[in-house]
Design a protein around this motif. Structure first.
Motif, PDB file in Angstrom:
ATOM      1  N   LEU A  50       0.826  -1.214   0.000  1.00  0.00           N
ATOM      2  CA  LEU A  50       0.000   0.000   0.000  1.00  0.00           C
ATOM      3  C   LEU A  50       0.860   1.264   0.000  1.00  0.00           C
ATOM      4  O   LEU A  50       0.559   2.238  -0.698  1.00  0.00           O
ATOM      5  CB  LEU A  50      -0.936  -0.014   1.207  1.00  0.00           C
ATOM      6  N   VAL A  51       1.933   1.247   0.801  1.00  0.00           N
ATOM      7  CA  VAL A  51       2.817   2.415   0.853  1.00  0.00           C
ATOM      8  C   VAL A  51       3.466   2.651  -0.509  1.00  0.00           C
ATOM      9  O   VAL A  51       3.561   3.788  -0.992  1.00  0.00           O
ATOM     10  CB  VAL A  51       3.884   2.233   1.942  1.00  0.00           C
ATOM     11  N   ILE A  68      10.859  11.813   2.347  1.00  0.00           N
ATOM     12  CA  ILE A  68      11.486  11.403   3.614  1.00  0.00           C
ATOM     13  C   ILE A  68      10.523  10.559   4.437  1.00  0.00           C
ATOM     14  O   ILE A  68      10.914   9.548   5.037  1.00  0.00           O
ATOM     15  CB  ILE A  68      11.948  12.649   4.393  1.00  0.00           C
ATOM     16  N   VAL A  69       9.243  10.957   4.460  1.00  0.00           N
ATOM     17  CA  VAL A  69       8.239  10.175   5.194  1.00  0.00           C
ATOM     18  C   VAL A  69       8.119   8.775   4.599  1.00  0.00           C
ATOM     19  O   VAL A  69       8.072   7.770   5.323  1.00  0.00           O
ATOM     20  CB  VAL A  69       6.877  10.899   5.167  1.00  0.00           C
ATOM     21  N   ALA A  70       8.062   8.691   3.248  1.00  0.00           N
ATOM     22  CA  ALA A  70       7.937   7.387   2.596  1.00  0.00           C
ATOM     23  C   ALA A  70       9.133   6.498   2.912  1.00  0.00           C
ATOM     24  O   ALA A  70       8.976   5.300   3.195  1.00  0.00           O
ATOM     25  CB  ALA A  70       7.794   7.576   1.082  1.00  0.00           C
ATOM     26  N   VAL A  71      10.346   7.064   2.881  1.00  0.00           N
ATOM     27  CA  VAL A  71      11.547   6.282   3.182  1.00  0.00           C
ATOM     28  C   VAL A  71      11.518   5.800   4.625  1.00  0.00           C
ATOM     29  O   VAL A  71      11.826   4.627   4.909  1.00  0.00           O
ATOM     30  CB  VAL A  71      12.810   7.140   2.917  1.00  0.00           C
ATOM     31  N   ALA A  72      11.105   6.681   5.545  1.00  0.00           N
ATOM     32  CA  ALA A  72      11.060   6.290   6.962  1.00  0.00           C
ATOM     33  C   ALA A  72      10.031   5.187   7.208  1.00  0.00           C
ATOM     34  O   ALA A  72      10.293   4.231   7.954  1.00  0.00           O
ATOM     35  CB  ALA A  72      10.738   7.516   7.818  1.00  0.00           C
ATOM     36  N   VAL A  73       8.848   5.299   6.594  1.00  0.00           N
ATOM     37  CA  VAL A  73       7.808   4.280   6.783  1.00  0.00           C
ATOM     38  C   VAL A  73       8.272   2.945   6.206  1.00  0.00           C
ATOM     39  O   VAL A  73       8.097   1.887   6.827  1.00  0.00           O
ATOM     40  CB  VAL A  73       6.492   4.739   6.126  1.00  0.00           C
ATOM     41  N   LEU A  77       8.750  -0.602   8.184  1.00  0.00           N
ATOM     42  CA  LEU A  77       8.072  -1.845   7.783  1.00  0.00           C
ATOM     43  C   LEU A  77       9.074  -2.935   7.437  1.00  0.00           C
ATOM     44  O   LEU A  77       8.856  -4.111   7.752  1.00  0.00           O
ATOM     45  CB  LEU A  77       7.168  -1.568   6.583  1.00  0.00           C
ATOM     46  N   ALA A  78      10.182  -2.552   6.771  1.00  0.00           N
ATOM     47  CA  ALA A  78      11.205  -3.546   6.439  1.00  0.00           C
ATOM     48  C   ALA A  78      11.804  -4.139   7.711  1.00  0.00           C
ATOM     49  O   ALA A  78      12.006  -5.371   7.812  1.00  0.00           O
ATOM     50  CB  ALA A  78      12.290  -2.890   5.580  1.00  0.00           C
ATOM     51  N   TRP A  79      12.097  -3.287   8.678  1.00  0.00           N
ATOM     52  CA  TRP A  79      12.658  -3.786   9.941  1.00  0.00           C
ATOM     53  C   TRP A  79      11.667  -4.709  10.638  1.00  0.00           C
ATOM     54  O   TRP A  79      12.048  -5.777  11.151  1.00  0.00           O
ATOM     55  CB  TRP A  79      13.000  -2.612  10.850  1.00  0.00           C
ATOM     56  N   TRP A  80      10.394  -4.331  10.645  1.00  0.00           N
ATOM     57  CA  TRP A  80       9.356  -5.139  11.298  1.00  0.00           C
ATOM     58  C   TRP A  80       9.237  -6.512  10.638  1.00  0.00           C
ATOM     59  O   TRP A  80       9.121  -7.541  11.306  1.00  0.00           O
ATOM     60  CB  TRP A  80       8.028  -4.384  11.226  1.00  0.00           C
ATOM     61  N   LEU A  81       9.288  -6.534   9.302  1.00  0.00           N
ATOM     62  CA  LEU A  81       9.165  -7.788   8.563  1.00  0.00           C
ATOM     63  C   LEU A  81      10.356  -8.699   8.839  1.00  0.00           C
ATOM     64  O   LEU A  81      10.190  -9.911   9.084  1.00  0.00           O
ATOM     65  CB  LEU A  81       9.040  -7.500   7.070  1.00  0.00           C
ATOM     66  N   VAL A  82      11.561  -8.139   8.792  1.00  0.00           N
ATOM     67  CA  VAL A  82      12.751  -8.955   9.026  1.00  0.00           C
ATOM     68  C   VAL A  82      12.790  -9.424  10.477  1.00  0.00           C
ATOM     69  O   VAL A  82      13.191 -10.564  10.770  1.00  0.00           O
ATOM     70  CB  VAL A  82      14.014  -8.154   8.655  1.00  0.00           C
ATOM     71  N   TRP A  83      12.377  -8.573  11.404  1.00  0.00           N
ATOM     72  CA  TRP A  83      12.338  -8.957  12.814  1.00  0.00           C
ATOM     73  C   TRP A  83      11.407 -10.148  13.040  1.00  0.00           C
ATOM     74  O   TRP A  83      11.711 -11.051  13.854  1.00  0.00           O
ATOM     75  CB  TRP A  83      11.865  -7.770  13.644  1.00  0.00           C
ATOM     76  N   ALA A  84      10.283 -10.180  12.314  1.00  0.00           N
ATOM     77  CA  ALA A  84       9.305 -11.258  12.492  1.00  0.00           C
ATOM     78  C   ALA A  84       9.699 -12.525  11.763  1.00  0.00           C
ATOM     79  O   ALA A  84       9.028 -13.557  11.920  1.00  0.00           O
ATOM     80  CB  ALA A  84       7.926 -10.792  12.000  1.00  0.00           C
TER      81      ALA A  84
END
Length: 395
Positions: A50-51, A68-73, A77-84
Motif C-alpha cells: 500500500l505504501v 522522507i516520510v515514505a523512506v522512513a515508513v 516496515l522492512a525492519w518489522w518484517l525482518v524482525w518477524a
C-alpha cells in the motif's frame, strides 16, 4: 462530483499497481509454505504494498518532505518484517532495498547514501538480538553480512545515477522541443514578413512623399500644416526603421565569415558600456561573421545596462569549452520572471513600455545561423546571464 471523480480515479488500479500487488501476493503465498511463518509477514507485506502504491500515485511523495516520510515508513516496515522472520538470517533482508530505492529516486545522492546507511544500521541491529552464548556466525558470515550491506549502497548509487541522467535527458528534451517550437514560429513569421514588409514600405514611401509635397507647396504662414506634415514624415521614418529591423530579422542572412578573434569584436561592442571583460588566453581565432556578432553583443550589453536602472557594471567572460567558444554576458539587474524566460527570444515579446521585442529574436537568429546556442539564466532581483556557445570552426 469533482471530488468523487478524483477519489474514483485514485481508487482505480493501474497496471503497475496490479503488478506490485501481484508480486506481494506471490511473496505472501511463498511465506505461507514456510513451517514457521508469522501473521506479521502478511500484514507487513500488505502495508508495504500500500505504501509503495501510494508513493507512486500521489505527488506529495515526490516532494522532499513526503519522500522522507515514505523512506522512513518503508524502513520501519522492512525492519518489522525482518524482525518477524528470523532477524539476521531472514530471507527478506533484500526488503531493505526499498527505502534506498525511494531515496535514490527523489532525494539525490546525499539522501541516497543516508538511506543506505540507515538501512544498513537497521539490518545490523538484529545482531543485538542474537544470543551469542547459543549462536555464532557461520564461517564466512561476516563476509556475507558485509556483502549484503554493500549491496544496499551499490544499488542506491547506481539507481541515483540512472535517475539523475534520465532527468537531465528529459530536461534537454524539453529545451530542444522549446527550440523547435521557436524555430517553427520564426519560420512561419519569416514567410509572412517578406511580403508584408514590402507592401508596407511601398505605402510608407507614398506617405512620406506626400508629406514632403505638402511641406513644399505650403506657404510659410501655414505653420500648423507644415508642422503636421513634418510630424508625418518623422513617424514614417520611424516606422520604416522598424520595418527594416523586422526585415533584418525575417529574411535569410548570408554570413560573411572570416577567421578572427572574438575578444576584439566584444571590445568594439562594449564601447560606451560599463563592462568588465575576462578572456581565456586559450580561446583561438575561428570563423564567424564579425559584424553580426558585434550586433549580438551590442544588443545584449544594451539590454543588460537597461536592466540596471540604479547603475552597476556588466561582466563579459569568453573562454574555450571543448570545441566551442562560450561567452557569458552578466548583469546585476532586475532579472527575468520565470514565466517569461521561454518567450524572451520570440519576436515582438517585450516587457519594456517602449520596446519592440525584436532585439533578442534577432540575437537568437544570428546565433542559430552560426550553428551556435544561446541560453539564459536569471534570478529576479539578482541579475541575468546570457550564455552563447559558438562552434570553433576555423574553415
Amino acid at each position: 462530483m469533482t471530488g468523487l471523480a478524483q477519489w474514483w480515479s485514485w481508487l482505480k488500479l493501474r497496471r503497475i499497481d496490479l503488478l506490485w500487488l501481484l508480486v506481494m501476493a506471490v511473496l505472501a503465498a511463498l511465506a505461507s509454505t514456510r513451517p514457521r511463518h508469522s501473521p506479521i509477514e502478511f500484514v507487513a507485506l500488505g502495508l508495504m504494498a500500500l505504501v509503495q502504491i501510494a508513493e507512486m500515485r500521489f505527488g506529495v511523495f515526490q516532494r522532499r518532505r513526503g519522500a522522507i516520510v515514505a523512506v522512513a515508513v518503508k524502513l520501519g516496515l522492512a525492519w518489522w518484517l525482518v524482525w518477524a522472520t528470523e532477524g539476521i538470517e531472514s530471507s527478506y533482508y533484500l526488503i531493505f532495498l526499498l527505502p534506498v530505492v525511494s531515496a535514490a529516486s527523489t532525494l539525490g545522492l546525499a539522501g541516497t547514501l543516508v538511506a543506505a546507511l540507515a538501512s544498513s544500521l537497521a539490518y545490523c541491529t538484529f545482531l543485538l538480538f542474537v544470543l551469542w552464548d547459543n549462536y555464532e556466525l557461520a564461517p564466512g558470515g561476516e563476509r556475507e553480512l558485509g556483502i549484503r550491506v554493500l549491496f544496499l549502497f551499490m544499488t542506491g548509487i547506481l539507481l541515483n545515477h540512472f535517475v539523475t541522467e534520465t532527468r537531465r535527458v528529459a530536461e534537454d528534451l524539453v529545451k530542444a522541443q522549446a527550440a523547435v517550437r521557436r524555430a517553427e514560429r520564426l519560420a512561419a513569421l519569416g514567410q509572412l514578413s517578406a511580403g508584408l514588409a514590402h507592401e508596407l514600405r511601398n505605402a510608407l514611401g507614398v506617405i512620406r512623399g506626400s508629406a514632403e509635397l505638402i511641406v513644399k507647396h505650403t506657404s510659410t504662414e501655414n505653420e500648423v500644416t507644415r508642422e503636421m506634415a513634418a510630424l508625418v514624415a518623422r513617424e514614417v521614418d520611424r516606422t520604416n526603421s522598424l520595418v527594416t529591423r523586422f526585415l533584418d530579422f525575417a529574411r535569410p542572412s548570408a554570413l560573411q565569415r572570416s577567421v578572427q578573434g572574438l575578444p576584439e569584436v566584444i571590445d568594439r561592442a562594449a564601447q560606451g558600456f560599463p563592462v568588465d571583460t575576462e578572456y581565456d588566453p586559450d580561446l583561438p581565432e575561428f570563423s564567424f561573421d564579425a559584424e553580426m556578432m558585434e550586433r549580438v553583443f551590442v544588443n545584449l550589453l544594451s539590454n543588460g545596462a537597461q536592466a540596471m536602472p540604479n547603475g552597476g557594471r556588466l561582466r563579459v567572460r569568453a573562454r574555450r569549452v571543448g570545441d566551442a567558444a562560450q561567452v557569458a554576458v552578466t548583469d546585476a539587474g532586475v532579472g527575468i520572471a520565470p514565466e517569461n524566460r521561454e518567450s524572451i527570444f520570440n519576436p515582438f515579446f517585450t516587457t519594456k513600455p517602449d520596446g519592440v521585442g525584436l532585439g533578442l529574436a534577432i540575437v537568437s537568429k544570428i546565433i542559430d545561423d552560426h550553428g551556435g546556442k544561446i541560453a539564459v539564466e536569471s534570478e529576479v532581483g539578482v541579475g541575468t546571464t546570457f550564455r552563447i556557445s559558438l562552434p570553433l570552426d576555423r574553415t
